[in-house]
Design an enzyme around this catalytic site. Structure first.
Site, mmCIF file in Angstrom:
data_model
loop_
_atom_site.group_PDB
_atom_site.id
_atom_site.type_symbol
_atom_site.label_atom_id
_atom_site.label_comp_id
_atom_site.label_asym_id
_atom_site.label_seq_id
_atom_site.Cartn_x
_atom_site.Cartn_y
_atom_site.Cartn_z
ATOM 1 N N GLY A 41 71.273 36.405 39.205
ATOM 2 C CA GLY A 41 72.083 35.247 39.607
ATOM 3 C C GLY A 41 73.569 35.428 39.316
ATOM 4 O O GLY A 41 74.012 36.440 38.763
ATOM 5 N N ARG A 72 63.699 36.786 41.152
ATOM 6 C CA ARG A 72 62.717 36.730 42.239
ATOM 7 C C ARG A 72 62.791 37.951 43.156
ATOM 8 O O ARG A 72 61.848 38.279 43.836
ATOM 9 C CB ARG A 72 62.951 35.473 43.076
ATOM 10 C CG ARG A 72 62.527 34.228 42.329
ATOM 11 C CD ARG A 72 62.797 32.978 43.156
ATOM 12 N NE ARG A 72 62.717 31.795 42.311
ATOM 13 C CZ ARG A 72 61.602 31.155 42.045
ATOM 14 N NH1 ARG A 72 60.460 31.566 42.544
ATOM 15 N NH2 ARG A 72 61.608 30.096 41.260
ATOM 16 N N LYS A 174 74.048 24.913 30.033
ATOM 17 C CA LYS A 174 74.365 23.549 30.404
ATOM 18 C C LYS A 174 74.313 23.392 31.921
ATOM 19 O O LYS A 174 74.382 24.408 32.606
ATOM 20 C CB LYS A 174 75.757 23.181 29.864
ATOM 21 C CG LYS A 174 76.846 24.193 30.323
ATOM 22 C CD LYS A 174 78.143 23.558 30.641
ATOM 23 C CE LYS A 174 78.186 22.949 31.978
ATOM 24 N NZ LYS A 174 78.845 23.706 33.053
ATOM 25 N N HIS A 204 80.045 27.427 26.999
ATOM 26 C CA HIS A 204 80.855 28.630 26.780
ATOM 27 C C HIS A 204 82.272 28.319 26.296
ATOM 28 O O HIS A 204 82.935 29.169 25.732
ATOM 29 C CB HIS A 204 80.847 29.539 28.010
ATOM 30 C CG HIS A 204 81.723 29.064 29.129
ATOM 31 N ND1 HIS A 204 81.337 28.100 30.005
ATOM 32 C CD2 HIS A 204 82.973 29.418 29.512
ATOM 33 C CE1 HIS A 204 82.316 27.889 30.881
ATOM 34 N NE2 HIS A 204 83.316 28.678 30.593
ATOM 35 N N LYS A 208 85.370 30.358 23.277
ATOM 36 C CA LYS A 208 86.736 30.832 23.533
ATOM 37 C C LYS A 208 87.526 30.815 22.229
ATOM 38 O O LYS A 208 87.527 29.803 21.519
ATOM 39 C CB LYS A 208 87.426 29.914 24.568
ATOM 40 C CG LYS A 208 86.806 29.966 25.963
ATOM 41 C CD LYS A 208 87.547 29.025 26.912
ATOM 42 C CE LYS A 208 86.780 28.813 28.209
ATOM 43 N NZ LYS A 208 87.073 29.773 29.246
ATOM 44 N N GLU A 242 91.027 23.552 37.777
ATOM 45 C CA GLU A 242 90.586 24.810 38.390
ATOM 46 C C GLU A 242 91.128 24.896 39.806
ATOM 47 O O GLU A 242 91.120 23.892 40.530
ATOM 48 C CB GLU A 242 89.061 24.850 38.460
ATOM 49 C CG GLU A 242 88.391 24.904 37.107
ATOM 50 C CD GLU A 242 86.892 25.093 37.267
ATOM 51 O OE1 GLU A 242 86.472 26.251 37.369
ATOM 52 O OE2 GLU A 242 86.175 24.089 37.332
ATOM 53 N N HIS A 266 82.258 20.480 28.419
ATOM 54 C CA HIS A 266 83.509 21.131 28.011
ATOM 55 C C HIS A 266 84.548 20.116 27.518
ATOM 56 O O HIS A 266 85.160 20.297 26.470
ATOM 57 C CB HIS A 266 84.119 21.925 29.175
ATOM 58 C CG HIS A 266 83.186 22.935 29.767
ATOM 59 N ND1 HIS A 266 82.187 23.556 29.054
ATOM 60 C CD2 HIS A 266 83.110 23.459 31.024
ATOM 61 C CE1 HIS A 266 81.542 24.401 29.852
ATOM 62 N NE2 HIS A 266 82.078 24.348 31.040
HETATM 63 C C1 BG6 Z 1 81.282 26.108 34.069
HETATM 64 C C2 BG6 Z 1 81.166 25.217 35.274
HETATM 65 O O1 BG6 Z 1 80.607 25.542 32.988
HETATM 66 O O2 BG6 Z 1 82.645 26.270 33.730
HETATM 67 C C3 BG6 Z 1 81.970 25.771 36.431
HETATM 68 O O3 BG6 Z 1 79.805 25.103 35.646
HETATM 69 C C4 BG6 Z 1 83.389 26.038 36.014
HETATM 70 O O4 BG6 Z 1 81.949 24.862 37.520
HETATM 71 C C5 BG6 Z 1 83.432 26.865 34.742
HETATM 72 O O5 BG6 Z 1 84.039 26.713 37.060
HETATM 73 C C6 BG6 Z 1 84.843 26.983 34.219
HETATM 74 O O6 BG6 Z 1 84.859 27.877 33.154
HETATM 75 P P1 BG6 Z 1 86.200 28.599 32.731
HETATM 76 O O7 BG6 Z 1 85.840 29.349 31.505
HETATM 77 O O8 BG6 Z 1 86.620 29.445 33.866
HETATM 78 O O9 BG6 Z 1 87.178 27.476 32.488
#
Ligand code: BG6
Length: 515
Positions: A41, A72, A174, A204, A208, A242, A266
């Site tokens: 994935g 799969r 998540k 995640h 950081k 973003e 987040h």
């Molecule tokens: C993910 C979201 O948790 O975080 C995404 O599902 C998003 O939609 C991403 O783009 C953003 O992560 P980062 O580390 O690039 O800010």
């Protein structure tokens, strides 16, 4: 370390606690096998495998390990290796080299599975891999949809792969559930099979370095602590912007939307790190206890509050970096009448002693003008406008945590502009990670994967925290889902979001910081 000479100043210095020395000795992780469900994935290709390869090649912290991708697609081990090689070439072209990939790929295996009935083969496969320790220390990474996750867990248990014989841990991506009720259900289900200390709920953002540094900055510097409250802080702005769209995740995003995707996890975590009380220790539960208190004191959002102080948006067509991009409703696997929000802004309050009356302005969205995550803390004006004759309103002090793409902390100050006139001028004191440490920041997943292998839960969410975060956002999601937005799409891709988001803060006589 304190200076060893015996003059007076060094004696004073040595009576203080020395800063921790940076550990120089290499540390190694013991043997393990990582099973990545969803091994072909998007997450595996973009983040997990590049991170594992980087750790193997640059950090050399593990040598005895196996990684089994499960998916799969019908692929052999060799085909999987070249599939992953292509992903690394695409996502980390600067770090890849043939020799180390060849070594890395000797640890990489693949098992085609429909996730329902193949676990017998999986156990058999594990039994053929590596030495005893490696195959007993199992880390399951569930990079799959929650519905499939349940199936996987049940099967793992049927084959006694959760507890007992194996030292197993499970990492779950998540969003954990889709609201509080489903998160509770999901948790009850998982806890039938794993103990709480085996469960790693990943966000995640917590991996950081710039995010972890919020805690170090706050609790490692005494000068800010007395100011860190409603008396000196005027307001806080938290932005997760973003420029990227939803990539190929239309089916997921249609169900999730911005609130479940970013705000529930987040943004809540960032808010907690800024607002939490000092924990009495750095251990996982002590940290997590304090964060949960923040979630629980966020002012509840009733219908009137949602109407007045939240803004939703969905992007229409526009341009990003000069290139035309489609509207959300034109993306793959998205309904052409979709009501899914891709933008969120709100004014939130934390009703506790420290933060009473301090607004937290939040904004996040896809396809905004620029990628930028930052926390902007604006302090109050000085009590008297002594410099008012030359400048009616001073630019207030501000502390800015730039989390990405810039990785820095800056302090905005007023100084005298040189010359005959008494002009105050705004300057920034900057600390930049890369310049200061001459160090390229690594992916958030590195730290989290290492912590999971080591068994450190500090940077992972605990179930009560997950529930508390859902409690904050559930009312927004259900309100927005029950009353479709009539004005969608209401912002152009490449802009800063709907007009209403600017109005939300301007009503209070403030403005969003320009990014
Ligand atoms: C993910 C979201 O948790 O975080 C995404 O599902 C998003 O939609 C991403 O783009 C953003 O992560 P980062 O580390 O690039 O800010």
């Amino acid at each position: 370390m304190p200076n060893k000479s015996s003059d007076d100043s060094s004696m004073i210095e040595s009576s203080f606690l020395p800063a921790c020395e940076v550990p120089t000795e290499d540390f190694k992780l013991g043997p393990f096998t990582m099973l990545i469900f969803g091994g072909t994935g998007d997450l595996s290709r973009r983040k997990l495998l590049p991170t594992l390869y980087h750790l193997f090649r640059e950090e050399e912290i593990f040598t005895d390990f196996s990684i089994i991708g499960l998916g799969r697609r019908e692929l052999s081990d060799e085909e999987y290796r070249s599939y992953i090689r292509q992903a690394l070439d695409k996502f980390i072209p600067e770090s890849i080299d043939d020799k180390s990939f060849e070594e890395f790929s000797r640890h990489l295996f693949y098992l085609p599975t429909r996730f329902e009935d193949e676990h017998e083969r999986l156990c058999e496969r594990i039994s053929k891999i590596g030495d005893r320790e490696e195959k007993n220390n199992l880390l399951y990474y569930l990079a799959v949809a929650p519905a499939v996750a349940k199936n996987i867990i049940e099967k793992l248990d049927q084959y006694n792969m959760c507890k007992g014989k194996y030292n197993a841990k499970i990492i779950i991506e998540k969003p954990f559930g889709s609201d509080r009720a489903s998160a509770i259900q999901l948790n009850q289900f998982i806890q039938k099979h794993f103990d709480e200390d085996q469960i790693y709920r990943i966000d995640h953002y917590l991996g950081k370095d710039t995010v972890q540094n919020i805690i170090f900055f706050r609790f490692g510097n005494s000068i800010f602590e007395p100011l860190w409250n409603r008396r000196y802080i005027d307001h806080i702005q938290l932005t997760v912007a973003e420029s990227m769209g939803i990539e190929h995740r239309g089916a997921f995003y249609e169900q999730a939307g911005v609130v479940r995707d970013i705000v529930q996890n987040h943004i809540m975590q960032l808010m907690a790190l800024v607002a939490m009380e000092p924990p009495v220790g750095f251990e996982a539960d002590l940290m997590r206890d304090e964060k949960i208190k923040v979630f629980k004191t966020i002012r509840p959002l009733d219908e009137e509050y949602i109407y007045q102080f939240t803004v939703r948006g969905q992007y229409g067509p526009g341009k990003i970096d000069g290139e035309p991009v489609p509207a959300y409703r034109e993306e793959e696997n998205v309904s052409h009448v979709s009501n899914t929000p891709t933008f969120f802004a709100a004014k939130l309050y934390i009703d506790n002693w420290r933060w009473a009356g301090v607004p937290f302005y939040i904004r996040t969205g896809k396809r905004l003008k620029k990628r930028s995550t930052e926390i902007f803390i604006q302090f109050k004006q000085p009590p008297l406008r002594l410099l008012g004759r030359t400048c009616d309103v001073l630019t207030p002090n501000a502390l800015i945590f730039s989390i990405q793409p810039e990785e820095e902390i800056s302090l905005q100050l007023s100084v005298k502009y040189p010359g005959m006139h008494n002009h105050p001028h705004v300057v920034n004191m900057n600390f930049n990670y890369e310049e200061t440490f001459n160090f390229k920041m690594h992916s958030a997943y590195e730290r989290l994967i290492i912590d999971a292998i080591k068994g450190d839960l500090t940077l992972f969410a605990r179930q009560d925290g997950v529930e508390a975060m859902w409690s904050v956002v559930d009312p927004i999601v259900s309100r927005w889902e029950s009353i479709p937005a009539k004005d969608f799409p209401n912002y152009a891709a490449g802009s800063w979001g709907p007009e209403a988001a600017a109005e939300l803060i301007e009503r209070d006589g403030r403005r969003w910081r320009e990014l």
